[in-house]
Design a protein around this motif. Structure first.
Motif, PDB file in Angstrom:
ATOM      1  N   MET A  65      28.037 -20.076 -13.826  1.00 32.67           N
ATOM      2  CA  MET A  65      29.112 -19.260 -13.261  1.00 32.67           C
ATOM      3  C   MET A  65      28.709 -18.681 -11.911  1.00 32.67           C
ATOM      4  SD  MET A  65      30.827 -17.288 -16.568  1.00 32.67           S
ATOM      5  CE  MET A  65      30.685 -15.774 -15.725  1.00 32.67           C
ATOM      6  N   PHE A  66      27.463 -18.219 -11.803  1.00 29.51           N
ATOM      7  CA  PHE A  66      26.976 -17.634 -10.551  1.00 29.51           C
ATOM      8  C   PHE A  66      27.068 -18.644  -9.414  1.00 29.51           C
ATOM      9  CE2 PHE A  66      23.466 -16.946  -7.581  1.00 29.51           C
ATOM     10  CZ  PHE A  66      23.748 -15.662  -7.142  1.00 29.51           C
ATOM     11  N   TYR A  67      26.555 -19.861  -9.660  1.00 31.46           N
ATOM     12  CA  TYR A  67      26.551 -20.855  -8.592  1.00 31.46           C
ATOM     13  C   TYR A  67      27.941 -21.436  -8.333  1.00 31.46           C
ATOM     14  CZ  TYR A  67      21.585 -20.527  -8.002  1.00 31.46           C
ATOM     15  OH  TYR A  67      20.337 -20.054  -7.715  1.00 31.46           O
ATOM     16  N   SER A  68      28.790 -21.507  -9.342  1.00 30.73           N
ATOM     17  CA  SER A  68      30.146 -21.989  -9.086  1.00 30.73           C
ATOM     18  C   SER A  68      30.907 -20.999  -8.201  1.00 30.73           C
ATOM     19  CB  SER A  68      30.892 -22.247 -10.389  1.00 30.73           C
ATOM     20  OG  SER A  68      31.118 -21.053 -11.083  1.00 30.73           O
ATOM     21  N   LYS A  69      30.680 -19.695  -8.392  1.00 30.84           N
ATOM     22  CA  LYS A  69      31.299 -18.690  -7.519  1.00 30.84           C
ATOM     23  C   LYS A  69      30.768 -18.827  -6.094  1.00 30.84           C
ATOM     24  CE  LYS A  69      32.259 -15.142 -10.968  1.00 30.84           C
ATOM     25  NZ  LYS A  69      31.892 -13.798 -11.463  1.00 30.84           N
ATOM     26  N   LEU A  84      23.784 -23.565   1.363  1.00 27.65           N
ATOM     27  CA  LEU A  84      23.604 -23.173  -0.035  1.00 27.65           C
ATOM     28  C   LEU A  84      22.830 -24.238  -0.807  1.00 27.65           C
ATOM     29  CD1 LEU A  84      24.157 -21.178  -2.312  1.00 27.65           C
ATOM     30  CD2 LEU A  84      26.355 -22.299  -2.669  1.00 27.65           C
ATOM     31  N   ILE A  85      23.145 -25.503  -0.570  1.00 26.53           N
ATOM     32  CA  ILE A  85      22.424 -26.593  -1.249  1.00 26.53           C
ATOM     33  C   ILE A  85      20.950 -26.568  -0.876  1.00 26.53           C
ATOM     34  CG2 ILE A  85      22.167 -29.102  -1.360  1.00 26.53           C
ATOM     35  CD1 ILE A  85      25.256 -29.242  -1.095  1.00 26.53           C
ATOM     36  N   GLY A  90      15.287 -24.957  -2.236  1.00 28.99           N
ATOM     37  CA  GLY A  90      14.091 -24.283  -1.748  1.00 28.99           C
ATOM     38  C   GLY A  90      13.723 -24.729  -0.348  1.00 28.99           C
ATOM     39  N   LYS A  91      14.679 -25.282   0.361  1.00 31.44           N
ATOM     40  CA  LYS A  91      14.428 -25.807   1.697  1.00 31.44           C
ATOM     41  C   LYS A  91      15.112 -24.892   2.703  1.00 31.44           C
ATOM     42  CE  LYS A  91      14.415 -30.220   4.037  1.00 31.44           C
ATOM     43  NZ  LYS A  91      14.877 -31.588   4.035  1.00 31.44           N
TER      44      LYS A  91
END
Length: 142
Positions: A65-69, A84-85, A90-91
């Motif tokens: 849910m956190f990442y879908s938001k 975001l990706i 971690g890049k």
């Protein structure tokens, strides 16, 4: 804990309480183990095992849910989506420029910084060679 909160922003206060309760159940089951009964109280273990499974699914759904938001907020903006990706991978690209103090001068040009490092390490090697092969420090051969 505080460390998990910073690294995992999807962990809410309710999840922290649930994690603490899961740890409490684990400790209770661990204390029920004895030399005679190495598996401990099976009822407590089943309660712990079921709670652990439910908690794991809750944490996974909270993370989803956190990442879908986050992705919904970036919808339509490919630059923010890729930022975001890359953050998730971690890049993260550092936006700060490197600067070094050389002979009292603040240098920001990367080429000059590289040349100064090169000069320093070449001079260190020269000094070590001079010290190693001076007449006073000749190595003794066996």
């Amino acid at each position: 804990s505080k460390r998990n909160r910073i690294e995992n922003p999807w962990i809410t206060n309710g999840l922290i309480k649930s994690i603490n309760f899961k740890n409490f159940l684990y400790e209770k089951w661990k204390k029920s183990k004895t030399k005679a009964d190495k598996l401990g109280d099976s009822e407590i273990y089943e309660k712990y095992k079921n709670y652990r499974k439910r908690l794991r699914t809750l944490i996974i759904s909270a993370k989803n849910m956190f990442y879908s938001k986050k992705f919904d907020n970036c919808k339509g903006n490919s630059k923010k989506t890729w930022e975001l990706i890359n953050q998730l991978r971690g890049k993260i690209i550092s936006k700060s420029k490197s600067s070094f103090l050389v002979n009292g001068n603040l240098i920001k040009d990367r080429r000059v910084i590289a040349n100064e490092f090169n000069k320093y390490f070449v001079s260190v090697a020269q000094i070590l060679n001079e010290e190693a092969f001076s007449s006073e420090n000749l190595p003794l051969c066996p």
